[in-house]
Design a protein around this motif. Structure first.
Motif, PDB file in Angstrom:
ATOM      1  N   HIS A 133      -3.025  -2.523  -1.795  1.00  0.00           N
ATOM      2  CA  HIS A 133      -1.606  -2.361  -2.138  1.00  0.00           C
ATOM      3  C   HIS A 133      -0.877  -3.686  -2.358  1.00  0.00           C
ATOM      4  O   HIS A 133      -0.080  -3.810  -3.291  1.00  0.00           O
ATOM      5  N   HIS A 145       4.913  -6.010   5.088  1.00  0.00           N
ATOM      6  CA  HIS A 145       3.645  -5.315   5.348  1.00  0.00           C
ATOM      7  C   HIS A 145       2.846  -6.009   6.444  1.00  0.00           C
ATOM      8  O   HIS A 145       2.102  -5.357   7.174  1.00  0.00           O
ATOM      9  N   HIS A 185       8.025  -8.531   0.459  1.00  0.00           N
ATOM     10  CA  HIS A 185       7.279  -7.271   0.537  1.00  0.00           C
ATOM     11  C   HIS A 185       5.991  -7.490   1.336  1.00  0.00           C
ATOM     12  O   HIS A 185       5.644  -6.724   2.235  1.00  0.00           O
TER      13      HIS A 185
HETATM   14 FE   LIG Z   1       4.682  -1.644  -0.004  1.00  0.00          FE
END
Ligand SMILES: [Fe+2]
Length: 412
Positions: A51, A135, A131
């Motif tokens: 991701h 995470h 981001h």
């Molecule tokens: Fe994400």
């Protein structure tokens, strides 16, 4: 005169640093556990592995016109999940590619991005960096929920108990607080913030009183003894309560903040005859001053976050006693409003007046404005210093039990 390094260079360096951090986290997962799922409401580990790079590619390649070299992975790894109760993911292990394939994809994405990142806007690079750092935090609590056989983490001995927290309630006079941030700083430079941090605006807050310390495991234990369900981080073993640290269970540290859901925090507050603070009350307690000076950047003042001021920035995996960082107290004397666990508020996550979604990522906040997520403020032990800004807002569903989330109590 100080010569400034061009912002893009700073950001390229910050992205490289953030990659090192997330790489280090994935190295803690045993190879055979990459296709396991740490908690039922989230994807398998392999998703997070792909991701971070898929997100960067999908975001940063937009302006370049470059063709994708793996559209299937770009889509497969595009978005995380946050299911409503009763709608847990049903995918199978075999639905996901092998780790080595994802590794090859990741490497190729990084090489491509590094070749064109000079031409990417500062805002987009900041989105990619933050981001990834967010995470890094959420992945830490997923890692915490993998069993000790699924990961290789060093054994950490908990710190010694701190001074006993004497329950103290501090009066906070009413005042005006700034929620969110302005689009430019006083010198006119554009400031980075996520879409939900705009537009900055002022709100007035009435007088209230707040507990000096975060609610502790010891205080919550009384509630459990009175019949409440124990928090997710607790286990009962050999006749006593334990707390599940990153490297295994230890006898319940009573002076650590309790990590609970919003529902549990609310129930405890009601049982105590108190309530949770609103987002604006949190701001008043954390950043306001008794003599009406300008609001502070951090509870302790304007100095950068460091480990004397609080438990954040990934220095530790686990919490520390609620009395452990008096140098981080706010002007009103409230401890650990930033650090050692996010702070639940009673405020439903909603857009500020003047909210505009990012054109390149319209769903970032907007898909959570559903009335079923609550605002959290502050920081946990795993929150990167870059995210510790006054306007930063976090949010979770009220029954989500896995994150590092605690609370202070308030009364009128
Ligand atoms: Fe994400």
């Amino acid at each position: 005169m100080i010569t400034k390094t061009p912002p893009a260079t700073h950001l390229a360096f910050a992205l490289a640093q953030a990659r090192l951090q997330t790489d280090a986290l994935f190295r803690l997962v045993r190879p055979e556990a990459f296709h396991d799922r740490a908690v039922p409401e989230r994807h398998r580990t392999i998703f997070y592995f792909g991701h971070l790079e898929a997100f960067d590619w999908n975001l940063l390649s937009q302006a370049t016109g470059l063709p994708s070299f793996h559209p299937e992975f770009d889509r497969l790894f595009a978005f995380g999940i946050d299911p409503e109760s009763g709608q847990l993911p049903q995918d199978q292990r075999s639905d996901w590619p092998e780790t080595t394939e994802v590794q090859r994809y990741n490497l190729r994405v990084r090489q491509a991005i590094d070749a064109f990142s000079d031409g990417v806007s500062e805002q987009m690079l900041s989105v990619a960096i933050e981001h990834r750092l967010m995470h890094a935090e959420t992945f830490a609590y997923l890692l915490q929920h993998l069993s000790i056989t699924q990961k290789d983490v060093p054994l950490v001995v908990p710190p010694p108990p701190g001074p006993t927290a004497v329950p103290t309630v501090i009066e906070i006079p009413g005042g005006t607080v700034t929620l969110g941030q302005r689009r430019t700083d006083p010198s006119g430079d554009k400031q980075f913030g996520w879409d939900n941090e705009f537009a900055g605006h002022e709100v007035s807050v009435s007088a209230f009183a707040m507990s000096k310390y975060k609610v502790t495991n010891g205080e919550y234990l009384e509630f459990v003894r009175a019949g409440a369900k124990p928090p997710h981080f607790w286990t009962w073993n050999e006749g006593q309560w334990h707390w599940r640290t990153m490297s295994g269970a230890v006898p319940l540290p009573r002076d650590w903040p309790v990590y609970v859901t919003h529902e549990e925090a609310n129930a405890f507050a009601a049982w105590s005859g108190k309530r949770l603070p609103t987002e604006a009350e949190f701001h008043r307690a954390a950043y306001g001053t008794p003599n009406g000076e300008a609001e502070r950047s951090y509870p302790w003042g304007d100095g950068q976050p460091d480990r004397q001021r609080g438990n954040f920035n990934g220095d530790r995996w686990d919490p520390i006693p609620v009395t452990a960082t008096p140098l981080g107290d706010s002007a009103f004397g409230i401890s650990q409003l930033v650090g050692n666990g996010w702070e639940w508020t009673s405020t439903v996550f909603q857009p500020f007046p003047g909210f505009q979604p990012f054109s390149f990522y319209p769903g970032y906040s907007a898909r959570f404005f559903d009335g079923d997520h609550y605002v959290l403020k502050g920081a946990s032990s795993r929150t990167d210093a870059r995210l510790i800004r006054r306007s930063f807002r976090n949010w979770f569903r009220p029954n989500y039990p896995y994150a590092y989330t605690g609370f202070h109590l308030v009364e009128d």
